[in-house]
Design a protein around this motif. Structure first.
Motif, short mmCIF file in Angstrom:
data_model
loop_
_atom_site.label_atom_id
_atom_site.label_comp_id
_atom_site.label_asym_id
_atom_site.label_seq_id
_atom_site.Cartn_x
_atom_site.Cartn_y
_atom_site.Cartn_z
N GLY A 1 78.53 100.75 18.85
CA GLY A 1 79.68 101.44 19.42
C GLY A 1 80.06 102.70 18.66
N ALA A 2 79.11 103.31 17.97
CA ALA A 2 79.40 104.45 17.10
C ALA A 2 80.12 105.58 17.82
CB ALA A 2 78.12 104.96 16.44
N ARG A 3 79.56 106.04 18.92
CA ARG A 3 80.20 107.15 19.65
C ARG A 3 81.60 106.78 20.11
NH1 ARG A 3 76.30 109.67 24.25
NH2 ARG A 3 75.15 107.76 23.95
N ALA A 4 81.74 105.57 20.60
CA ALA A 4 83.04 105.12 21.09
C ALA A 4 84.03 104.95 19.94
CB ALA A 4 82.90 103.82 21.88
N ALA A 5 83.57 104.46 18.79
CA ALA A 5 84.45 104.31 17.63
C ALA A 5 84.91 105.68 17.13
CB ALA A 5 83.75 103.55 16.51
N PHE A 6 84.00 106.66 17.08
CA PHE A 6 84.37 108.02 16.69
C PHE A 6 85.41 108.58 17.67
CE2 PHE A 6 80.00 108.56 14.61
CZ PHE A 6 80.49 108.35 13.34
N ALA A 7 85.18 108.33 18.95
CA ALA A 7 86.11 108.82 19.98
C ALA A 7 87.47 108.15 19.83
CB ALA A 7 85.53 108.56 21.37
N ALA A 8 87.49 106.85 19.56
CA ALA A 8 88.75 106.13 19.37
C ALA A 8 89.52 106.67 18.17
CB ALA A 8 88.48 104.63 19.21
N GLU A 9 88.79 106.96 17.12
CA GLU A 9 89.42 107.52 15.91
C GLU A 9 90.08 108.86 16.22
OE1 GLU A 9 88.06 107.71 11.32
OE2 GLU A 9 86.68 108.67 12.73
N VAL A 10 89.41 109.70 16.97
CA VAL A 10 89.96 111.01 17.34
C VAL A 10 91.22 110.85 18.19
CG1 VAL A 10 89.53 113.04 18.79
CG2 VAL A 10 87.84 112.33 17.11
N LEU A 11 91.16 109.98 19.19
CA LEU A 11 92.33 109.79 20.05
C LEU A 11 93.52 109.25 19.26
CD1 LEU A 11 90.89 108.46 23.43
CD2 LEU A 11 91.58 110.79 22.82
N GLN A 12 93.26 108.36 18.32
CA GLN A 12 94.35 107.87 17.47
C GLN A 12 94.99 109.02 16.70
OE1 GLN A 12 92.94 103.32 16.53
NE2 GLN A 12 92.90 104.77 14.88
N ARG A 13 94.17 109.89 16.16
CA ARG A 13 94.69 111.05 15.41
C ARG A 13 95.48 111.98 16.31
NH1 ARG A 13 89.63 112.75 11.54
NH2 ARG A 13 89.69 110.90 10.21
N MET A 14 95.16 111.97 17.60
CA MET A 14 95.86 112.83 18.56
C MET A 14 97.13 112.17 19.09
SD MET A 14 92.67 114.48 20.71
CE MET A 14 93.68 115.68 21.59
N GLY A 15 97.44 110.98 18.62
CA GLY A 15 98.69 110.33 19.00
C GLY A 15 98.59 109.24 20.03
N PHE A 16 97.39 108.86 20.43
CA PHE A 16 97.23 107.75 21.37
C PHE A 16 97.54 106.45 20.64
CE2 PHE A 16 95.21 111.13 23.53
CZ PHE A 16 95.17 110.80 24.88
N GLN A 17 98.33 105.59 21.25
CA GLN A 17 98.85 104.41 20.58
C GLN A 17 98.03 103.13 20.76
OE1 GLN A 17 101.71 104.69 18.60
NE2 GLN A 17 101.16 106.82 18.97
N HIS A 18 97.32 103.00 21.87
CA HIS A 18 96.63 101.75 22.19
C HIS A 18 95.17 102.03 22.54
CE1 HIS A 18 100.61 100.00 22.21
NE2 HIS A 18 100.98 100.94 23.07
N VAL A 19 94.40 102.43 21.55
CA VAL A 19 93.01 102.83 21.76
C VAL A 19 92.08 101.76 21.19
CG1 VAL A 19 91.28 104.62 21.34
CG2 VAL A 19 93.70 105.24 21.50
N PHE A 20 91.04 101.46 21.96
CA PHE A 20 90.05 100.45 21.57
C PHE A 20 88.66 100.98 21.92
CE2 PHE A 20 93.95 98.44 22.77
CZ PHE A 20 94.15 97.43 21.84
N TYR A 21 87.66 100.45 21.24
CA TYR A 21 86.28 100.69 21.68
C TYR A 21 85.66 99.34 22.01
CZ TYR A 21 84.52 99.38 17.03
OH TYR A 21 84.22 98.70 15.88
N LEU A 22 84.78 99.35 22.99
CA LEU A 22 84.18 98.11 23.50
C LEU A 22 83.01 97.68 22.64
CD1 LEU A 22 83.96 95.92 25.68
CD2 LEU A 22 82.59 97.53 27.03
N ALA A 23 83.09 96.48 22.09
CA ALA A 23 81.99 95.91 21.30
C ALA A 23 80.77 95.73 22.20
CB ALA A 23 82.42 94.56 20.72
N GLY A 24 79.65 96.23 21.77
CA GLY A 24 78.42 96.09 22.54
C GLY A 24 78.26 97.09 23.65
N GLY A 25 79.31 97.82 23.98
CA GLY A 25 79.24 98.89 24.97
C GLY A 25 78.71 98.47 26.33
#
Length: 146
Positions: free
Chosen positions: A89-113
């Motif tokens: 889930g590397a790409r999705a985890a990186f994306a989740a990290e960015v959205l969190q930094r942008m102020g998104f409150q409930h961000v998750f990445y899907l295990a196994g994609g």
């Protein structure tokens, strides 16, 4: 690279497929975002997912950016689940990290994609015309298979 992936995963929340399916059944506001490239999205994606490639995520999520994706930009308080195609889930985890930094409150990445979704035999949407798979505004319809 593995250090960066590990840091992104440690600073974000992961959701497993069973929990995602439970959330989807409740019909609570949930935004699924496929962060793969357009040709990957067209080859098969989770029904109803929004296609926003990882490289375009920041401008799409920025409420001040003229070419933002309104559905994503306005989802700061909704549950947002990102997915990609790699087992870690590397790409999705990186994306989740960015959205969190942008102020998104409930961000998750899907295990196994998407691979986990497919392994369970869940329905997929397909899109034949890759040139139309990413649109700045909204979801694309496709044929449901599976």
């Amino acid at each position: 690279m593995s250090d960066l992936v590990g840091e992104a995963q440690a600073s974000t929340r992961c959701v497993d497929l069973q929990r995602l399916l439970a959330w989807m059944k409740t019909h609570e506001p949930l935004l699924l975002v496929d962060v793969r490239e357009p040709d990957e999205f067209c080859a098969g994606h989770i029904p109803g997912a929004l296609s926003i490639p990882r490289g375009l995520l920041e401008p799409a999520a920025d409420r001040e950016y003229a070419a933002r994706d309104p559905e994503l930009a306005d989802a700061r308080w909704r549950r947002v689940v990102l997915y990609c195609d790699c087992p870690t889930g590397a790409r999705a985890a990186f994306a989740a990290e960015v959205l969190q930094r942008m102020g998104f409150q409930h961000v998750f990445y899907l295990a196994g994609g998407i691979g986990m979704w497919q392994a369970e035999g869940l329905p997929m949407e397909l899109r034949e015309d890759a040139s139309r798979c990413y649109r700045r505004r909204g979801r694309l319809s496709g044929d449901v298979v599976g």
